[in-house]
Design a protein around this motif. Structure first.
Motif, PDB file in Angstrom:
ATOM      1  N   SER A   7       0.823  -1.213   0.000  1.00  0.00           N
ATOM      2  CA  SER A   7       0.000   0.000   0.000  1.00  0.00           C
ATOM      3  C   SER A   7       0.855   1.260   0.000  1.00  0.00           C
ATOM      4  O   SER A   7       0.397   2.334  -0.416  1.00  0.00           O
ATOM      5  CB  SER A   7      -0.944  -0.003   1.207  1.00  0.00           C
ATOM      6  N   THR A  10       1.111   2.407  -3.416  1.00  0.00           N
ATOM      7  CA  THR A  10      -0.080   3.128  -3.881  1.00  0.00           C
ATOM      8  C   THR A  10       0.015   4.596  -3.470  1.00  0.00           C
ATOM      9  O   THR A  10      -0.401   5.486  -4.221  1.00  0.00           O
ATOM     10  CB  THR A  10      -1.379   2.515  -3.319  1.00  0.00           C
ATOM     11  N   SER A  13       2.467   6.265  -5.864  1.00  0.00           N
ATOM     12  CA  SER A  13       1.885   6.378  -7.196  1.00  0.00           C
ATOM     13  C   SER A  13       0.879   7.528  -7.262  1.00  0.00           C
ATOM     14  O   SER A  13       0.897   8.341  -8.194  1.00  0.00           O
ATOM     15  CB  SER A  13       1.205   5.058  -7.584  1.00  0.00           C
ATOM     16  N   THR A  14      -0.014   7.598  -6.270  1.00  0.00           N
ATOM     17  CA  THR A  14      -1.012   8.675  -6.215  1.00  0.00           C
ATOM     18  C   THR A  14      -0.330  10.034  -6.100  1.00  0.00           C
ATOM     19  O   THR A  14      -0.689  10.999  -6.789  1.00  0.00           O
ATOM     20  CB  THR A  14      -1.957   8.478  -5.020  1.00  0.00           C
ATOM     21  N   SER A 108     -10.372   5.556  -3.313  1.00  0.00           N
ATOM     22  CA  SER A 108      -9.013   5.094  -3.025  1.00  0.00           C
ATOM     23  C   SER A 108      -8.977   4.261  -1.751  1.00  0.00           C
ATOM     24  O   SER A 108      -8.219   3.284  -1.656  1.00  0.00           O
ATOM     25  CB  SER A 108      -8.067   6.292  -2.900  1.00  0.00           C
ATOM     26  N   ASP A 111     -10.065   0.988  -2.718  1.00  0.00           N
ATOM     27  CA  ASP A 111      -8.970   0.298  -3.405  1.00  0.00           C
ATOM     28  C   ASP A 111      -8.103  -0.440  -2.393  1.00  0.00           C
ATOM     29  O   ASP A 111      -7.688  -1.585  -2.614  1.00  0.00           O
ATOM     30  CB  ASP A 111      -8.101   1.306  -4.168  1.00  0.00           C
ATOM     31  N   ALA A 130      -3.049  -5.618  -6.056  1.00  0.00           N
ATOM     32  CA  ALA A 130      -2.205  -4.502  -5.627  1.00  0.00           C
ATOM     33  C   ALA A 130      -1.501  -3.853  -6.814  1.00  0.00           C
ATOM     34  O   ALA A 130      -1.406  -2.622  -6.901  1.00  0.00           O
ATOM     35  CB  ALA A 130      -1.172  -4.984  -4.603  1.00  0.00           C
ATOM     36  N   VAL A 133      -3.991  -1.707  -8.656  1.00  0.00           N
ATOM     37  CA  VAL A 133      -4.302  -0.490  -7.894  1.00  0.00           C
ATOM     38  C   VAL A 133      -3.156   0.509  -7.997  1.00  0.00           C
ATOM     39  O   VAL A 133      -3.371   1.704  -8.215  1.00  0.00           O
ATOM     40  CB  VAL A 133      -4.600  -0.833  -6.422  1.00  0.00           C
ATOM     41  N   ILE A 134      -1.925   0.021  -7.850  1.00  0.00           N
ATOM     42  CA  ILE A 134      -0.751   0.893  -7.938  1.00  0.00           C
ATOM     43  C   ILE A 134      -0.705   1.570  -9.307  1.00  0.00           C
ATOM     44  O   ILE A 134      -0.436   2.764  -9.421  1.00  0.00           O
ATOM     45  CB  ILE A 134       0.546   0.097  -7.681  1.00  0.00           C
ATOM     46  N   ASP A 137      -3.603   4.154  -9.554  1.00  0.00           N
ATOM     47  CA  ASP A 137      -3.588   5.229  -8.553  1.00  0.00           C
ATOM     48  C   ASP A 137      -2.830   6.457  -9.036  1.00  0.00           C
ATOM     49  O   ASP A 137      -3.056   7.568  -8.533  1.00  0.00           O
ATOM     50  CB  ASP A 137      -2.982   4.719  -7.233  1.00  0.00           C
ATOM     51  N   PRO A 169      -5.611   4.622   0.478  1.00  0.00           N
ATOM     52  CA  PRO A 169      -5.434   3.184   0.262  1.00  0.00           C
ATOM     53  C   PRO A 169      -4.727   2.479   1.424  1.00  0.00           C
ATOM     54  O   PRO A 169      -5.050   1.332   1.744  1.00  0.00           O
ATOM     55  CB  PRO A 169      -4.581   3.118  -1.016  1.00  0.00           C
TER      56      PRO A 169
END
Length: 238
Positions: A7, A10, A13-14, A108, A111, A130, A133-134, A137, A169
């Motif tokens: 996570s 994530t 990445s976001t 999110s 997610d 995962a 999602v990554i 994101d 996330p």
């Protein structure tokens, strides 16, 4: 602890997507075009398939479809009421930005819940979810910043919502260490958010991107946004 470690990616990445959107905010129309495509891609390639897959174990397709429509209409009402019930034009736009960014942050969080729930099923499935999602994101970060800046929000507000979206996330993953969401209920939640994001992408971000940058480049960026999310979800299946 593997879900929690993943996570963190994530979060990064976001954050990366949002910082990129802030840096190039002078090209907001092009960013909004990409953002619209990414949001629509999330719906068609991620949220909708998962909502039907999980929800149909307990609910009919017609019920799930009604939830999607209810999500669309509910988000529309929130959007319209935020304008009608606010006297100052600037504050009205800020409300719309907060509704959009808040919805993306809740998505999110879900997610993260999806990652945690997937690991409850098996480690390989958890890793695949995962990765997906990554990958998407990054677009979530772009989208969160875009809806704030589009409505006239300042950089400070964009940074605050971006941080909230990036942390969400991780919070979602951690929450699954304490409880388990039934698949059918999780499917209904995803259906609701499908409706939210259909409105956000098709009825808000897409028209706004065309207004700010009417050139063909915006169309290309929208297609790229859809394509990125398609690639991310296909990657999770291998």
């Amino acid at each position: 602890m593997l879900p929690v470690l993943l996570s963190i990616f994530t979060f990064l990445s976001t954050l990366g997507g949002g910082l990129l959107a802030i840096k190039f905010k002078d090209k907001l129309g092009i960013i909004l075009g990409f953002s619209a495509g990414a949001v629509i891609g999330v719906v068609f390639f991620d949220l909708l398939p998962e909502s039907f897959s999980l929800g149909e174990k307990q609910y009919s397709i017609s019920v799930i479809s009604m939830v999607i429509a209810a999500g669309f209409l509910f988000y529309m009402l929130l959007d319209r009421l935020s304008v009608l019930h606010t006297h100052q034009h600037e504050e009205s736009h800020n409300n719309r930005g907060r509704i959009g960014a808040g919805s993306l942050s809740i998505h999110s969080f879900l997610d993260g819940v999806a990652i945690g729930v997937a690991f409850q099923v098996s480690v390989p499935i958890g890793i695949l979810i995962a990765v997906a999602v990554i990958a998407h994101d990054f677009a979530d970060g772009v989208n969160t910043v875009s809806v704030i800046l589009k409505e006239g929000g300042k950089n400070k507000q964009a940074y605050q919502w971006l941080l909230a979206d990036a942390i969400a996330p991780i919070a979602g993953v951690v929450s699954t260490l304490f409880f388990k969401i039934p698949d059918a209920l999780f499917g209904i939640l995803l259906a609701l958010f499908s409706g939210f994001f259909l409105y956000l992408g098709a009825s808000d971000l897409l028209p706004e991107s065309r207004e700010k940058h009417p050139g063909f480049l915006v169309t290309i960026m929208t297609i790229l946004g859809v394509g990125l999310l398609y690639f991310a979800t296909m990657l999770a299946r291998f």
